[in-house]
Design a protein around this motif. Sequence first.
Motif, PDB file in Angstrom:
ATOM      1  N   SER A  38       0.820  -1.323   0.084  1.00  0.00           N
ATOM      2  CA  SER A  38       0.017   0.066  -0.074  1.00  0.00           C
ATOM      3  C   SER A  38       0.805   1.436   0.065  1.00  0.00           C
ATOM      4  CB  SER A  38      -0.990  -0.048   1.319  1.00  0.00           C
ATOM      5  OG  SER A  38      -0.311   0.412   2.469  1.00  0.00           O
ATOM      6  N   LEU A  39       1.935   1.170   0.784  1.00  0.00           N
ATOM      7  CA  LEU A  39       2.884   2.330   0.635  1.00  0.00           C
ATOM      8  C   LEU A  39       3.520   2.665  -0.744  1.00  0.00           C
ATOM      9  CD1 LEU A  39       4.940   1.794   4.020  1.00  0.00           C
ATOM     10  CD2 LEU A  39       3.251   3.715   3.468  1.00  0.00           C
ATOM     11  N   LEU A  40       3.714   1.506  -1.558  1.00  0.00           N
ATOM     12  CA  LEU A  40       4.276   1.580  -2.580  1.00  0.00           C
ATOM     13  C   LEU A  40       3.049   2.228  -3.724  1.00  0.00           C
ATOM     14  CD1 LEU A  40       6.733  -1.337  -3.481  1.00  0.00           C
ATOM     15  CD2 LEU A  40       7.201   1.058  -3.099  1.00  0.00           C
ATOM     16  N   ARG A  41       1.898   1.639  -3.439  1.00  0.00           N
ATOM     17  CA  ARG A  41       1.013   2.068  -4.349  1.00  0.00           C
ATOM     18  C   ARG A  41       0.589   3.421  -4.258  1.00  0.00           C
ATOM     19  NH1 ARG A  41      -3.597  -0.770  -2.464  1.00  0.00           N
ATOM     20  NH2 ARG A  41      -2.517  -2.798  -2.788  1.00  0.00           N
ATOM     21  N   ASN A  42       0.915   4.143  -3.079  1.00  0.00           N
ATOM     22  CA  ASN A  42       0.881   5.529  -2.789  1.00  0.00           C
ATOM     23  C   ASN A  42       1.659   6.210  -3.595  1.00  0.00           C
ATOM     24  OD1 ASN A  42      -1.258   5.332  -1.105  1.00  0.00           O
ATOM     25  ND2 ASN A  42      -0.208   5.169   0.783  1.00  0.00           N
ATOM     26  N   LYS A  43       3.056   5.678  -4.030  1.00  0.00           N
ATOM     27  CA  LYS A  43       3.798   5.918  -4.837  1.00  0.00           C
ATOM     28  C   LYS A  43       3.576   5.918  -6.286  1.00  0.00           C
ATOM     29  CE  LYS A  43       7.715   5.956  -1.424  1.00  0.00           C
ATOM     30  NZ  LYS A  43       8.891   5.088  -1.091  1.00  0.00           N
ATOM     31  N   ASN A  44       2.628   5.536  -6.623  1.00  0.00           N
ATOM     32  CA  ASN A  44       1.919   4.991  -8.121  1.00  0.00           C
ATOM     33  C   ASN A  44       2.952   3.710  -8.450  1.00  0.00           C
ATOM     34  OD1 ASN A  44       0.405   7.211  -8.533  1.00  0.00           O
ATOM     35  ND2 ASN A  44       2.296   8.548  -8.834  1.00  0.00           N
ATOM     36  N   ASP A  45       2.919   2.842  -7.740  1.00  0.00           N
ATOM     37  CA  ASP A  45       3.920   1.728  -7.838  1.00  0.00           C
ATOM     38  C   ASP A  45       2.737   0.726  -8.356  1.00  0.00           C
ATOM     39  OD1 ASP A  45       6.487  -0.083  -7.275  1.00  0.00           O
ATOM     40  OD2 ASP A  45       4.644  -1.158  -7.251  1.00  0.00           O
ATOM     41  N   LEU A  85      -3.006   1.914  15.836  1.00  0.00           N
ATOM     42  CA  LEU A  85      -3.109   0.528  15.480  1.00  0.00           C
ATOM     43  C   LEU A  85      -3.902   0.775  14.300  1.00  0.00           C
ATOM     44  CD1 LEU A  85      -3.261  -2.471  15.608  1.00  0.00           C
ATOM     45  CD2 LEU A  85      -5.495  -2.276  16.848  1.00  0.00           C
ATOM     46  N   ASN A  86      -4.776   1.738  13.908  1.00  0.00           N
ATOM     47  CA  ASN A  86      -5.584   2.155  12.894  1.00  0.00           C
ATOM     48  C   ASN A  86      -4.786   2.232  11.693  1.00  0.00           C
ATOM     49  OD1 ASN A  86      -8.172   2.492  11.534  1.00  0.00           O
ATOM     50  ND2 ASN A  86      -7.949   4.681  11.689  1.00  0.00           N
ATOM     51  N   GLY A  87      -3.802   3.071  11.958  1.00  0.00           N
ATOM     52  CA  GLY A  87      -2.972   3.535  10.488  1.00  0.00           C
ATOM     53  C   GLY A  87      -2.451   2.312  10.236  1.00  0.00           C
ATOM     54  N   MET A  88      -2.039   1.362  11.021  1.00  0.00           N
ATOM     55  CA  MET A  88      -1.260   0.270  10.343  1.00  0.00           C
ATOM     56  C   MET A  88      -2.217  -0.834   9.782  1.00  0.00           C
ATOM     57  SD  MET A  88       1.789   0.989  10.873  1.00  0.00           S
ATOM     58  CE  MET A  88       2.943  -0.545  10.793  1.00  0.00           C
ATOM     59  N   TYR A  89      -3.410  -0.689  10.282  1.00  0.00           N
ATOM     60  CA  TYR A  89      -4.386  -1.743  10.075  1.00  0.00           C
ATOM     61  C   TYR A  89      -5.198  -1.502   8.759  1.00  0.00           C
ATOM     62  CZ  TYR A  89      -7.988  -5.274  10.639  1.00  0.00           C
ATOM     63  OH  TYR A  89      -8.856  -6.480  10.658  1.00  0.00           O
ATOM     64  N   LYS A  90      -5.165  -0.083   8.362  1.00  0.00           N
ATOM     65  CA  LYS A  90      -6.079   0.569   7.312  1.00  0.00           C
ATOM     66  C   LYS A  90      -5.523  -0.024   5.890  1.00  0.00           C
ATOM     67  CE  LYS A  90      -6.584   4.930   8.039  1.00  0.00           C
ATOM     68  NZ  LYS A  90      -6.360   6.363   7.741  1.00  0.00           N
ATOM     69  N   PRO A  91      -4.198  -0.295   5.459  1.00  0.00           N
ATOM     70  CA  PRO A  91      -3.966  -0.986   4.268  1.00  0.00           C
ATOM     71  C   PRO A  91      -4.678  -2.308   4.093  1.00  0.00           C
ATOM     72  CG  PRO A  91      -1.905  -0.100   5.332  1.00  0.00           C
ATOM     73  CD  PRO A  91      -3.108  -0.105   6.298  1.00  0.00           C
ATOM     74  N   LEU A  92      -4.976  -3.020   5.067  1.00  0.00           N
ATOM     75  CA  LEU A  92      -5.545  -4.232   4.943  1.00  0.00           C
ATOM     76  C   LEU A  92      -6.894  -4.323   4.264  1.00  0.00           C
ATOM     77  CD1 LEU A  92      -4.053  -5.784   8.243  1.00  0.00           C
ATOM     78  CD2 LEU A  92      -2.909  -5.679   6.077  1.00  0.00           C
ATOM     79  N   GLY A  95       9.913  -8.539  12.136  1.00  0.00           N
ATOM     80  CA  GLY A  95       9.541  -7.643  13.292  1.00  0.00           C
ATOM     81  C   GLY A  95      10.330  -6.283  13.139  1.00  0.00           C
ATOM     82  N   GLU A  96      11.434  -6.388  12.650  1.00  0.00           N
ATOM     83  CA  GLU A  96      11.998  -5.051  12.233  1.00  0.00           C
ATOM     84  C   GLU A  96      11.435  -4.259  11.157  1.00  0.00           C
ATOM     85  OE1 GLU A  96      16.734  -6.667  13.355  1.00  0.00           O
ATOM     86  OE2 GLU A  96      16.341  -6.050  11.243  1.00  0.00           O
ATOM     87  N   LEU A  97      11.162  -5.154  10.035  1.00  0.00           N
ATOM     88  CA  LEU A  97      10.469  -4.389   8.970  1.00  0.00           C
ATOM     89  C   LEU A  97       9.153  -3.641   9.585  1.00  0.00           C
ATOM     90  CD1 LEU A  97      10.258  -3.909   6.000  1.00  0.00           C
ATOM     91  CD2 LEU A  97       8.975  -6.031   5.780  1.00  0.00           C
ATOM     92  N   PHE A  98       8.565  -4.406  10.524  1.00  0.00           N
ATOM     93  CA  PHE A  98       7.307  -3.761  11.074  1.00  0.00           C
ATOM     94  C   PHE A  98       7.660  -2.331  11.836  1.00  0.00           C
ATOM     95  CE2 PHE A  98       4.267  -3.085  14.534  1.00  0.00           C
ATOM     96  CZ  PHE A  98       3.038  -3.189  13.886  1.00  0.00           C
ATOM     97  N   LEU A  99       8.750  -2.125  12.470  1.00  0.00           N
ATOM     98  CA  LEU A  99       9.013  -0.899  12.971  1.00  0.00           C
ATOM     99  C   LEU A  99       9.471   0.052  12.053  1.00  0.00           C
ATOM    100  CD1 LEU A  99      11.697  -2.186  15.915  1.00  0.00           C
ATOM    101  CD2 LEU A  99       9.295  -2.043  16.128  1.00  0.00           C
ATOM    102  N   VAL A 100      10.101  -0.377  10.871  1.00  0.00           N
ATOM    103  CA  VAL A 100      10.292   0.572   9.789  1.00  0.00           C
ATOM    104  C   VAL A 100       9.030   1.013   9.220  1.00  0.00           C
ATOM    105  CG1 VAL A 100      11.356   0.664   7.435  1.00  0.00           C
ATOM    106  CG2 VAL A 100      12.801  -0.539   9.265  1.00  0.00           C
ATOM    107  N   LEU A 101       8.035   0.146   8.818  1.00  0.00           N
ATOM    108  CA  LEU A 101       6.805   0.562   8.205  1.00  0.00           C
ATOM    109  C   LEU A 101       6.328   1.715   9.370  1.00  0.00           C
ATOM    110  CD1 LEU A 101       5.720  -3.007   6.772  1.00  0.00           C
ATOM    111  CD2 LEU A 101       6.791  -0.868   5.661  1.00  0.00           C
TER     112      LEU A 101
END
Lengths: 239, 621
Positions: A172-179, A230-237, A212-218
């Motif tokens: 979803s982050l990449l999609r925001n960047k038109n990926d 929590l909402n912000g992390m859940y939204k893409p789903l 886990g590390e990737l989760f922190l980064v995201l």
Amino acid sequence: MKQLFNRFHPITQLEKKRASLVAEGNLPDAIAELLSEPFPAPESKLKDLEFFVFDLETTGLDPKEGRILSIGYLLIRDMLVDISTSFHTYIQAEKYVKPEAAVINHIVPEMLSEGKLFDEAMDEMFRAMKGKVLVAHGTVIEKSFIDAYVKLRYGLPPLPLLWLDTLVIEKSLLRNKNDSGTGDYQLASVRERHNLPPYLAHNALADSIATGELFLVLAKTIYGKKPGSLNGMYKPLYT
Amino acid sequence: MIESLLPNILEFISHIDPFDKLPPELQKQISGVVSINYLSRGEQIDFYPDDPKRYLYIIRTGVMEQRKPNGVLRGKLGPQDLFGFTFLNPKADGEDRYSAIAIESTLLYQVPHEDLEKLLEEHPEYSEHFASQAEIRLQNAMNVVWSDNDKGIFVKKVSEVATSFPAIVTSDMTIKEVAHEMRNVIRTSTAVVKNKGRIVGLITDRDMTKRVIADGVSTDQPISEVMTKSPLTISPNDLVLNAAALMMQNNIRSLPVVSGHKVHGLLTTTHMVQKNRVQALFLIDTIKYANTVEELVALTQERQAIFEALVEGKVRPEIIGQVMAMIYDAYNRRLIHLAKQEFGEPPCKFSWIVAGSHARNEIHISSDQDSALIIDDAATDEDMAYFKLLATFVCNALGDCGFVLCPGNFMASNPKWLQKFSTWKKYYTQWITTPDSSTLLNTSVFLETRNICGEASFNEKLHQHLHKLISQNKRFLSTLVNDAVSVHPPLGIFNSLVLEKGGENSNTLNIKKYAITLVVDLARIYGISVGCTSTNTEERFKFAYKKGMMSEDAFKNITGAYRFICQLRFTHQFEAMKRGEVSSNHIDPQSFGSFERAHLKDAFRIIANLQDAAKIKFGGA
């Protein structure tokens, strides 16, 4: 407004399912315990939550044919990946290990003969999940194997569990960047994109740490220095 | 074991200092308690002395800056760097407080203090690697570098090496009786002669040959007629190095080992040769008998081999400096001798002095020349011309032997530094009473001088003159301080770059200019302030500490830092030599591992702190 919004929030829906399933009773002990705590509210701060980061190593992608070979997990608390909470076990299933799978997973039959009984391992994992938000990279596999297990073993429908998927969040982050969203989403590739060190994928626990590390980064990518919810992390789903 | 499933963390931790000093089992246990944190750019970790949750931080990827509460940059850290030591045991007043800010996204491995403390309690032998004070960590780092079993002969005590015993006779015994005692009773080459319990003389079998047989002295004469009166002795606690130096300088082959008037044993050159490879002794002997400059030039390789052996043998930097200075002296003296053969005997009294690091006996393989000549006031213009010839010959020949000509031309061949005694006196008077920036360099070079050939009293008188001047001119010390603290040590090494105090980078570390010279300058200031007569950097600090001019902490800190940077320079020179390169003071930071980076940062900080202390103590006048 918030109340109204929350009423239709997927987590609220999930919570309703959980409550009714528990109310019905007759759940096996481990699953009853897993579902005994209500889900956190969508606006909960990430810092205040406990995340159950895990990885299942399996013999295939399809739970009808495949088997779980090992389970690894650990917790994120206070937004720190806490290695001291690490857990890893092999599962007794020698006859299921095909030589091809062993090459991929670095698991050989000898390892599995020292492992736990399947039911025992699953019960332990369910109990450990209690009150946690589940995190995995590409939850499809984990989810389908858990769903298949509870159906086969207890005749239960898919459990109402609160899942976060680092793969979907990344997409979803990449999609925001038109990926186009058709790129390489393997754990190692995603980590590389975020400048995380290359980790060898040795086992279910090592992959859980990497996830886990990737989760922190995201979380930091989405929220920066601000405290995330929590909402912000859940939204893409569900969008 | 869950730890065996953590290859990524374990692999990383086990390769960085100080975790690499721990046994695998402890490395595993530490990997098992790590918390992983991720900071986005601009995120900050603050430390408070009373924070219950404390960690030692290891940067896995990313970049962080440490800043003091007033915003001043304290350090910049990259992958493999550690921080948070200070906060494992913070000062109560929070004086050492700082913040760490991520200036790039940073992945941190955090080792909880609680767990670390518990592990180290169970294994106290490793605790000093994690000490909160830089000084203890540095000291420990040195112990890793210098294994005790491997120390060379020079750092051994005389008592460890001297195993034989001299005959002890009284001064009223006859020569015959003494010879009998030496030959038949004790079987030794040497007898110590006592009178009423006091040591009054020494006689060796060589003396017997030369002074008795060759001169036809009757063996019925008392031994006091032929013995060496007031002989040189050495204490059992002295270093073999000092004994070797005494023997070389005085051309003697045996030294009684003595405390007070009690004889403990006898040290002979045979001892040192048998017990250990004392190449330096042989080289100095060879130098003494060289008859041409070419022969001396041919010994350069051997001199380098000794340097390599000392560095590789992990001999303490201070001792390496002294041994290299002894060899340097031998070259210098022999060349003056050869010059005399070339140009004839000197027409008047003179003193050949060395200055700077050579005077302080802090010589390394690429030390340049610092020398001067003090000539008797009675010298004529013609006499001065003789010395000009002599000095030019010696300096050029030293250059041929690998002692680099001084780029600042502080050499006896420079007419400015070839002067009569009275001119030297005037020089010093001017430098001390009216110090200014143009003369400070001269002053710093010639504040330390040592006579190595000729009339030693010239140099001693100049020293007395100098010390009197300094004690009468308090302003001189503050001028010296202000000059010394005008150059700051860097903050550390970051990303193969040297991070300067202002935050700029440079791509080489000039270890002389930005570290060693700063310490030497500080030692001079502290030494002068308490009237220390030794010019040795460590001894100056020790003297200042004993006189109460610096605290024990400060003394230990700066000594540890100095040894560490000297060691680093020697090792760097050694590596360069092995690669066949010309060694310089410029070190490519790329050659530093996490060990050097971490301890250099500590050493730089210690130097900066002492500069600040000196500024407050002596500066500003």
